[in-house]
Design a protein around this motif. Structure first.
Motif, PDB file in Angstrom:
ATOM      1  N   ALA A   1       0.833  -1.206   0.000  1.00  0.00           N
ATOM      2  CA  ALA A   1       0.000   0.000   0.000  1.00  0.00           C
ATOM      3  C   ALA A   1       0.867   1.255   0.000  1.00  0.00           C
ATOM      4  O   ALA A   1       0.595   2.225  -0.731  1.00  0.00           O
ATOM      5  N   LEU A   2       1.943   1.255   0.804  1.00  0.00           N
ATOM      6  CA  LEU A   2       2.835   2.420   0.848  1.00  0.00           C
ATOM      7  C   LEU A   2       3.564   2.629  -0.481  1.00  0.00           C
ATOM      8  O   LEU A   2       3.806   3.774  -0.885  1.00  0.00           O
ATOM      9  N   ALA A   3       3.918   1.536  -1.164  1.00  0.00           N
ATOM     10  CA  ALA A   3       4.574   1.666  -2.470  1.00  0.00           C
ATOM     11  C   ALA A   3       3.644   2.315  -3.486  1.00  0.00           C
ATOM     12  O   ALA A   3       4.066   3.154  -4.292  1.00  0.00           O
ATOM     13  N   LEU A   4       2.376   1.943  -3.460  1.00  0.00           N
ATOM     14  CA  LEU A   4       1.403   2.559  -4.360  1.00  0.00           C
ATOM     15  C   LEU A   4       1.222   4.043  -4.037  1.00  0.00           C
ATOM     16  O   LEU A   4       1.117   4.880  -4.940  1.00  0.00           O
ATOM     17  N   ILE A   5       1.211   4.368  -2.749  1.00  0.00           N
ATOM     18  CA  ILE A   5       1.103   5.774  -2.347  1.00  0.00           C
ATOM     19  C   ILE A   5       2.327   6.564  -2.820  1.00  0.00           C
ATOM     20  O   ILE A   5       2.205   7.685  -3.327  1.00  0.00           O
ATOM     21  N   ALA A   6       3.526   5.971  -2.667  1.00  0.00           N
ATOM     22  CA  ALA A   6       4.745   6.646  -3.127  1.00  0.00           C
ATOM     23  C   ALA A   6       4.716   6.871  -4.633  1.00  0.00           C
ATOM     24  O   ALA A   6       5.150   7.934  -5.127  1.00  0.00           O
ATOM     25  N   ALA A   7       4.189   5.895  -5.383  1.00  0.00           N
ATOM     26  CA  ALA A   7       4.073   6.056  -6.836  1.00  0.00           C
ATOM     27  C   ALA A   7       3.130   7.203  -7.178  1.00  0.00           C
ATOM     28  O   ALA A   7       3.397   8.000  -8.088  1.00  0.00           O
ATOM     29  N   ALA A   8       2.017   7.312  -6.458  1.00  0.00           N
ATOM     30  CA  ALA A   8       1.062   8.398  -6.703  1.00  0.00           C
ATOM     31  C   ALA A   8       1.684   9.753  -6.375  1.00  0.00           C
ATOM     32  O   ALA A   8       1.493  10.733  -7.103  1.00  0.00           O
ATOM     33  N   VAL A   9       2.465   9.815  -5.285  1.00  0.00           N
ATOM     34  CA  VAL A   9       3.121  11.067  -4.908  1.00  0.00           C
ATOM     35  C   VAL A   9       4.128  11.484  -5.962  1.00  0.00           C
ATOM     36  O   VAL A   9       4.241  12.664  -6.321  1.00  0.00           O
ATOM     37  N   SER A  10       4.875  10.517  -6.504  1.00  0.00           N
ATOM     38  CA  SER A  10       5.882  10.850  -7.518  1.00  0.00           C
ATOM     39  C   SER A  10       5.254  11.393  -8.795  1.00  0.00           C
ATOM     40  O   SER A  10       5.870  12.192  -9.502  1.00  0.00           O
ATOM     41  N   VAL A  11       4.035  10.992  -9.093  1.00  0.00           N
ATOM     42  CA  VAL A  11       3.333  11.502 -10.272  1.00  0.00           C
ATOM     43  C   VAL A  11       2.699  12.862  -9.989  1.00  0.00           C
ATOM     44  O   VAL A  11       2.716  13.764 -10.823  1.00  0.00           O
ATOM     45  N   ALA A  12       2.138  13.025  -8.785  1.00  0.00           N
ATOM     46  CA  ALA A  12       1.368  14.234  -8.482  1.00  0.00           C
ATOM     47  C   ALA A  12       2.242  15.425  -8.101  1.00  0.00           C
ATOM     48  O   ALA A  12       1.912  16.569  -8.423  1.00  0.00           O
ATOM     49  N   ILE A  13       3.346  15.177  -7.404  1.00  0.00           N
ATOM     50  CA  ILE A  13       4.178  16.270  -6.900  1.00  0.00           C
ATOM     51  C   ILE A  13       5.552  16.178  -7.558  1.00  0.00           C
ATOM     52  O   ILE A  13       6.377  15.331  -7.197  1.00  0.00           O
ATOM     53  N   HIS A  14       5.802  17.027  -8.513  1.00  0.00           N
ATOM     54  CA  HIS A  14       7.037  16.941  -9.298  1.00  0.00           C
ATOM     55  C   HIS A  14       8.268  17.280  -8.471  1.00  0.00           C
ATOM     56  O   HIS A  14       9.372  16.819  -8.787  1.00  0.00           O
ATOM     57  N   GLU A  15       8.112  18.095  -7.431  1.00  0.00           N
ATOM     58  CA  GLU A  15       9.275  18.498  -6.643  1.00  0.00           C
ATOM     59  C   GLU A  15       9.918  17.314  -5.909  1.00  0.00           C
ATOM     60  O   GLU A  15      11.118  17.357  -5.609  1.00  0.00           O
TER      61      GLU A  15
END
Length: 326
Positions: free
Chosen positions: A93-107
């Motif tokens: 679940a945390l890996a999926l969240i990290a993937a979503a963060v990497s797409v949504a927040i470019h910084e």
């Protein structure tokens, strides 16, 4: 990773030799993940179970000494195996969240991607370790040996033994497969358990004394306390914990699911009537995070088979209550 784990196993070592070489395992916090999550979901339950004192007499003490190490090592490996799938679901679940963060927040794109990679490698390492070190089979086999010794401890006081057909279901018909010879691979996992238990039976001291009314009464009281009442308390606690935890996981999953519906509705409203901004991105990100957490909860509830365990304990309580009456 399962195949790689099996390749790392020692194929030339018998499981019986492994069992006698076992030492007490440490249980740091990360191997208590399953216990902690269950307590969080089920709440703190008052348990009626207390470990029974060691029995008196050479026959009962002999079987108690056979039971204790198998029971302890089974508990150790059960905690490790259960914690492995708890961590795998959480890290997934945390890996999926990290993937979503990497797409949504470019910084933080690179950092989030590195975190995702680390989480996936941790999952791979846990799966590999579980199969390479046979945590699940050891848990099952040692538990089987412990339960055979627990029942034999009660029967031996009367000069009885478990029926041979019980062991025939565990051991193959050919004796060469049943002998746990060093350097030979055992084809059936429970074969060595049946072989070792039969060796324990042959080496056990014979019950002595007269079966007077007083002696039989003491044996009956011991069986009621150490075997039947002990298991009644265990299954009563397990049924309550599993039912409460299953209910909590279902409730949390539903709450997260409906919160996602609210988030998606709010995001659509913003997109239709306002320009896309940081709030829209945040809503979209949470709409990914919540289902990931919900999927982890549902996966744990299903993989742990909480409802099946609760039903099993319910039936065992009924059977034990009838045995207590008899």
């Amino acid at each position: 990773f399962e195949r790689l784990g099996r390749l790392a196993q020692r194929r030339r070592t018998s499981p019986q030799s492994t069992y006698f070489a076992e030492q007490k395992l440490r249980r740091p916090w990360y191997w208590k993940a399953h216990t902690g999550l269950m307590r969080l979901a089920a709440g703190k339950l008052r348990s009626a179970w207390v470990p029974p004192p060691p029995p008196a007499g050479p026959t009962a003490l002999y079987w108690h000494d056979c039971y204790s190490p198998a029971d302890a090592r089974s508990g150790d490996y059960g905690a490790r195996y259960r914690s492995v799938y708890t961590w795998v679901l959480l890290l997934g679940a945390l890996a999926l969240i990290a993937a979503a963060v990497s797409v949504a927040i470019h910084e933080v794109k690179v950092l989030a991607a590195l975190i995702e990679l680390a989480l996936l490698l941790a999952i791979a390492g846990l799966v590999w370790a579980n199969h390479a070190r046979r945590w699940h089979p050891r848990w099952i086999e040692y538990r089987l040996l412990a339960e055979l010794c627990r029942k034999q401890q009660a029967l031996a006081l009367l000069g009885w033994s478990l029926p041979l057909w019980t062991l025939d279901t565990l051991a193959p018909s050919t004796p060469t497969e049943g002998a746990p010879i060093e350097g030979a691979s055992v084809t059936k996992s429970s074969t060595w358990v049946a072989w070792l238990f039969q060796a324990y039976v042959r080496a056990a001291p014979t019950a002595e004394g007269r079966y007077s009314g007083e002696a039989l009464g003491a044996i009956r009281a011991r069986v009621l306390a150490d075997l039947i009442q002990d298991q009644l308390h265990y299954h009563a606690d397990r049924e309550r914990q599993c039912r409460r935890a299953a209910h909590s996981f279902a409730l949390w999953g539903e709450a997260l699911f409906f919160s996602v519906l609210v988030l998606i509705g709010a995001k659509l409203a913003l997109l239709m009537f306002f320009a896309a901004d940081g709030l829209t991105i945040a809503l979209g990100l949470f709409a990914v995070i919540f289902p990931a957490l919900a999927a982890g909860l549902v996966g744990f509830r299903s993989y742990a088979e909480l409802q099946a365990l609760a039903e099993q304990s319910h039936h065992m309580i009924d059977r034990l209550a009838r045995a207590k009456q008899r």
